[in-house]
Design an enzyme around this catalytic site. Structure first.
Site, mmCIF file in Angstrom:
data_model
loop_
_atom_site.group_PDB
_atom_site.id
_atom_site.type_symbol
_atom_site.label_atom_id
_atom_site.label_comp_id
_atom_site.label_asym_id
_atom_site.label_seq_id
_atom_site.Cartn_x
_atom_site.Cartn_y
_atom_site.Cartn_z
ATOM 1 C CB SER A 61 -1.023 0.187 0.878
ATOM 2 O OG SER A 61 -2.195 -0.923 0.746
ATOM 3 C CE LYS A 64 -4.536 1.155 -1.206
ATOM 4 N NZ LYS A 64 -3.633 -0.427 -0.838
ATOM 5 C CE1 TYR A 186 -5.164 -1.002 -4.380
ATOM 6 C CE2 TYR A 186 -5.114 -3.285 -4.537
ATOM 7 C CZ TYR A 186 -4.990 -2.478 -3.860
ATOM 8 O OH TYR A 186 -4.925 -2.701 -2.382
ATOM 9 C CE1 TYR A 238 -4.693 1.529 5.135
ATOM 10 C CE2 TYR A 238 -3.052 0.414 6.169
ATOM 11 C CZ TYR A 238 -3.377 0.340 5.051
ATOM 12 O OH TYR A 238 -2.230 0.110 3.788
ATOM 13 C CB VAL A 256 -0.163 -6.136 4.204
ATOM 14 C CG1 VAL A 256 -1.034 -5.117 5.130
ATOM 15 C CG2 VAL A 256 0.117 -6.376 2.650
#
Ligand code: GLN
Length: 302
Positions: A61, A64, A186, A238, A256
């Site tokens: 991530s 992103k 993605y 998050y 992760v």
């Protein structure tokens, strides 16, 4: 700086067994839990590395932030009608919130938000998958950055929840492309492999008013770099973003794969890799390392 990094590293070197390596796909589950690396790059050009800093891992991530940065110069404020800029307070792959909020993801750093960003990039950039690698390579100052096909394929075949997020957004009209094509892209992004050394260098533009210090190129405007940093601070971890800001006090982003990258605007970028995660999907030892780093050096953004 070097002495402090070394003493933090030695202090946590044997802190293994405190979390759980991501196990939703075999190539991540097989990563040795004791890997540990720290890399720092300053905007003055100093570099400090310790541990497994040349070994590559899945940035997941963290990508992103790179896709949002790539999109930012191509779009205006209308992008914020498709994706929000508020912390989610929910897990990164939550469907519930997306249903309540009519297919508009809370922010670009949860999975749904990143899928929207990728959807837009695929519409705007021909050969986007290739162009993204070129973009990251130029930031990292290294040609040796690639997608990992095994990781991407595993993400793709097991990613039912992510596909559900995309379909849900499509049902609300907030998704233009084909789910399979956007989701494949993605998965490629998540599968990018980098070392902490490459990752710290890649993010230095966000500590340097949006300018790539390697070639002087304005990657994003100063205004956008300020905004992307604000989003990392509020949304980069998050439902643990508040705790990270409290303990560490830097804008940052986790993945992760166990990586975390964070910046101090005007000063430096730091990347840490340690694969054991806490229940929010963030690296346990990575957070502890960064908390000590800012405290001991006295350099948080606060
Ligand atoms: N590949 C993971 C997913 O899509 C990335 C999540 C993460 O790094 N937090 O669920």
């Amino acid at each position: 700086m070097e002495k402090i990094i070394k003493s933090i590293y030695e202090n946590y070197l044997h802190s293994v067994g405190i979390g759980k390596v991501a196990d939703y796909i075999p190539p991540l589950a097989n990563v040795p839990p004791d890997k540990y690396a720290i890399s720092v790059c300053t905007i003055e050009g100093e570099k400090y590395n310790i541990g497994n800093y040349t070994e590559k891992f899945s940035i997941q991530s963290i990508s992103k932030v790179l896709t949002l940065s790539m999109l930012a110069p191509m779009v205006g404020k209308e992008i914020w009608e498709c994706v929000g800029k508020e912390p989610s307070g929910s897990p990164f792959n939550s469907l519930v919130q997306l249903e309540y909020e009519k297919g508009i993801p809370r922010n670009p750093f949860i999975n749904a938000g990143a899928l929207v960003i990728t959807d837009k990039l695929l519409q705007l950039v021909p050969d986007f998958n290739e162009k993204l690698l070129e973009y990251v390579r130029s930031l990292a100052g290294s040609e040796d950055i690639h997608y990992n096909k095994e990781v991407s394929d595993s993400e793709y075949t097991t990613g039912e929840r992510n596909k559900a997020l995309a379909h849900l957004m499509k049902s609300f009209g907030n998704f233009k492309g084909k789910v399979s094509q956007v989701f494949r892209s993605y998965c490629n992004q998540c599968s990018i492999e980098m070392s902490t050394m490459q990752l710290a260098q890649t993010f230095l533009f966000l500590a340097n008013k949006g300018i790539n210090p390697l070639n002087g190129e304005q990657v994003v405007s100063y205004r956008d770099s300020k905004r992307i940093n604000a989003l990392m601070l509020t949304c980069g971890f998050y439902d643990e973003s508040g705790d990270f800001a409290y303990r560490v006090g830097m804008p940052g982003k986790s993945g992760v794969g166990g990586g975390i990258v964070a910046v101090i605007p005007g000063k430096l970028s730091i990347a840490v890799w340690s694969p054991e995660l806490n229940g929010h999907g963030n690296s346990c030892r990575g957070i502890a390392t960064l908390a000590d780093f800012t405290t001991e050096l006295g350099i948080s953004v606060f």
